[in-house]
Design a protein around this motif. Sequence first.
Motif, PDB file in Angstrom:
ATOM      1  N   PRO A 109       0.826  -1.213   0.000  1.00 22.78           N
ATOM      2  CA  PRO A 109       0.000   0.000   0.000  1.00 22.78           C
ATOM      3  C   PRO A 109       0.857   1.259   0.000  1.00 22.78           C
ATOM      4  O   PRO A 109       2.027   1.242   0.408  1.00 22.78           O
ATOM      5  CB  PRO A 109      -0.798  -0.127   1.307  1.00 22.78           C
ATOM      6  CG  PRO A 109       0.052  -0.989   2.188  1.00 22.78           C
ATOM      7  CD  PRO A 109       0.740  -1.960   1.268  1.00 22.78           C
ATOM      8  N   ASN A 110       0.293   2.377  -0.460  1.00 22.62           N
ATOM      9  CA  ASN A 110       1.011   3.651  -0.466  1.00 22.62           C
ATOM     10  C   ASN A 110       0.977   4.280   0.923  1.00 22.62           C
ATOM     11  O   ASN A 110       0.523   3.658   1.899  1.00 22.62           O
ATOM     12  CB  ASN A 110       0.430   4.586  -1.529  1.00 22.62           C
ATOM     13  CG  ASN A 110      -1.066   4.864  -1.317  1.00 22.62           C
ATOM     14  OD1 ASN A 110      -1.572   4.769  -0.196  1.00 22.62           O
ATOM     15  ND2 ASN A 110      -1.764   5.192  -2.395  1.00 22.62           N
ATOM     16  N   SER A 111       1.405   5.530   1.027  1.00 20.79           N
ATOM     17  CA  SER A 111       1.488   6.199   2.325  1.00 20.79           C
ATOM     18  C   SER A 111       0.118   6.391   2.966  1.00 20.79           C
ATOM     19  O   SER A 111       0.015   6.570   4.184  1.00 20.79           O
ATOM     20  CB  SER A 111       2.185   7.559   2.166  1.00 20.79           C
ATOM     21  OG  SER A 111       1.494   8.364   1.219  1.00 20.79           O
ATOM     22  N   GLN A 112      -0.962   6.377   2.145  1.00 22.07           N
ATOM     23  CA  GLN A 112      -2.316   6.497   2.678  1.00 22.07           C
ATOM     24  C   GLN A 112      -2.934   5.137   3.018  1.00 22.07           C
ATOM     25  O   GLN A 112      -4.102   5.039   3.390  1.00 22.07           O
ATOM     26  CB  GLN A 112      -3.229   7.222   1.684  1.00 22.07           C
ATOM     27  CG  GLN A 112      -2.985   8.726   1.576  1.00 22.07           C
ATOM     28  CD  GLN A 112      -1.769   9.046   0.737  1.00 22.07           C
ATOM     29  OE1 GLN A 112      -1.516   8.379  -0.269  1.00 22.07           O
ATOM     30  NE2 GLN A 112      -1.004  10.047   1.145  1.00 22.07           N
ATOM     31  N   GLY A 113      -2.146   4.076   2.838  1.00 26.28           N
ATOM     32  CA  GLY A 113      -2.644   2.737   3.133  1.00 26.28           C
ATOM     33  C   GLY A 113      -3.510   2.148   2.041  1.00 26.28           C
ATOM     34  O   GLY A 113      -4.261   1.200   2.287  1.00 26.28           O
ATOM     35  N   ILE A 114      -3.425   2.695   0.830  1.00 25.74           N
ATOM     36  CA  ILE A 114      -4.239   2.235  -0.299  1.00 25.74           C
ATOM     37  C   ILE A 114      -3.350   1.557  -1.336  1.00 25.74           C
ATOM     38  O   ILE A 114      -2.270   2.063  -1.651  1.00 25.74           O
ATOM     39  CB  ILE A 114      -5.003   3.405  -0.936  1.00 25.74           C
ATOM     40  CG1 ILE A 114      -5.967   4.026   0.077  1.00 25.74           C
ATOM     41  CG2 ILE A 114      -5.775   2.947  -2.179  1.00 25.74           C
ATOM     42  CD1 ILE A 114      -6.683   5.256  -0.427  1.00 25.74           C
ATOM     43  N   TYR A 115      -3.800   0.445  -1.850  1.00 28.91           N
ATOM     44  CA  TYR A 115      -3.074  -0.256  -2.912  1.00 28.91           C
ATOM     45  C   TYR A 115      -3.388   0.421  -4.248  1.00 28.91           C
ATOM     46  O   TYR A 115      -4.541   0.457  -4.679  1.00 28.91           O
ATOM     47  CB  TYR A 115      -3.488  -1.726  -2.974  1.00 28.91           C
ATOM     48  CG  TYR A 115      -2.988  -2.552  -1.811  1.00 28.91           C
ATOM     49  CD1 TYR A 115      -1.808  -3.265  -1.900  1.00 28.91           C
ATOM     50  CD2 TYR A 115      -3.722  -2.620  -0.621  1.00 28.91           C
ATOM     51  CE1 TYR A 115      -1.352  -4.034  -0.833  1.00 28.91           C
ATOM     52  CE2 TYR A 115      -3.274  -3.382   0.445  1.00 28.91           C
ATOM     53  CZ  TYR A 115      -2.087  -4.085   0.331  1.00 28.91           C
ATOM     54  OH  TYR A 115      -1.634  -4.824   1.386  1.00 28.91           O
ATOM     55  N   ASP A 116      -2.366   0.992  -4.881  1.00 35.44           N
ATOM     56  CA  ASP A 116      -2.555   1.601  -6.194  1.00 35.44           C
ATOM     57  C   ASP A 116      -2.787   0.515  -7.240  1.00 35.44           C
ATOM     58  O   ASP A 116      -2.365  -0.635  -7.071  1.00 35.44           O
ATOM     59  CB  ASP A 116      -1.339   2.445  -6.576  1.00 35.44           C
ATOM     60  CG  ASP A 116      -1.151   3.648  -5.659  1.00 35.44           C
ATOM     61  OD1 ASP A 116      -2.162   4.256  -5.287  1.00 35.44           O
ATOM     62  OD2 ASP A 116       0.006   3.954  -5.322  1.00 35.44           O
TER      63      ASP A 116
END
Length: 222
Positions: A183-190
């Motif tokens: 996941p990215n820094s926001q906790g979302i998988y791009d």
Amino acid sequence: MEANHYIANYFYSRGGHLLRLEAYHKEYNNLAKYNSITPKYDSQYDNNGSGKVKGFDLFYKNSSTIKNLQYWISYSYTDSKRNEANYPTTVTPPYVYKHSFYIVGKYWLSSLRSQLSLTNSFVSGRNYNDPNQTVFMNGHTKGYNSLSMSWSFLYSQQKIIHFSVSNVLGASPIYGYQYADRPNSQGIYDRRPIVPTAKRFVFLGYFWTISKNEKDNQLDNL
């Protein structure tokens, strides 16, 4: 692995009309499973997978009602549930289309020694797993429609010049999505969409049938 297929079909042909119906139920046992994102040499494997598929196919062809015109319609319904690979539960796999529908028409222009063909196809969307959601394989792509056309010129009885274009209307189907491993820094998988490498495919070919029967050619297959 084990597969048991139960199939019933009906076939009717008369006076240029052809109808084929087929229904099936399939059971799968001992399917291979592994405990990693992708199968690796050090993954743990077992044969605890299973699955069931049910559905039916319909095909109708008419080559006699209108002179020089033949057309056919086909429809398939597939309800597939599998627990295989690294699936945590039983789901519809991402490679299965639940509905698919095709209409094909061919018209022979005797004055031009040419055959014109149109194919219109529709398929429903496919499942995919979105790691940003809590439910496994909960994503679903949109269905799409594709129109293709071709022209075949009978240069001589056994020689054909063939030209075809797929996806004439430029449909942009999405087959699924590829997600980042982390996941990215926001906790979302791009993610990025999985799409065809080219929007259209153009083909120009020359078919030469070599046969003892000098009337044979590939026109019916184009």
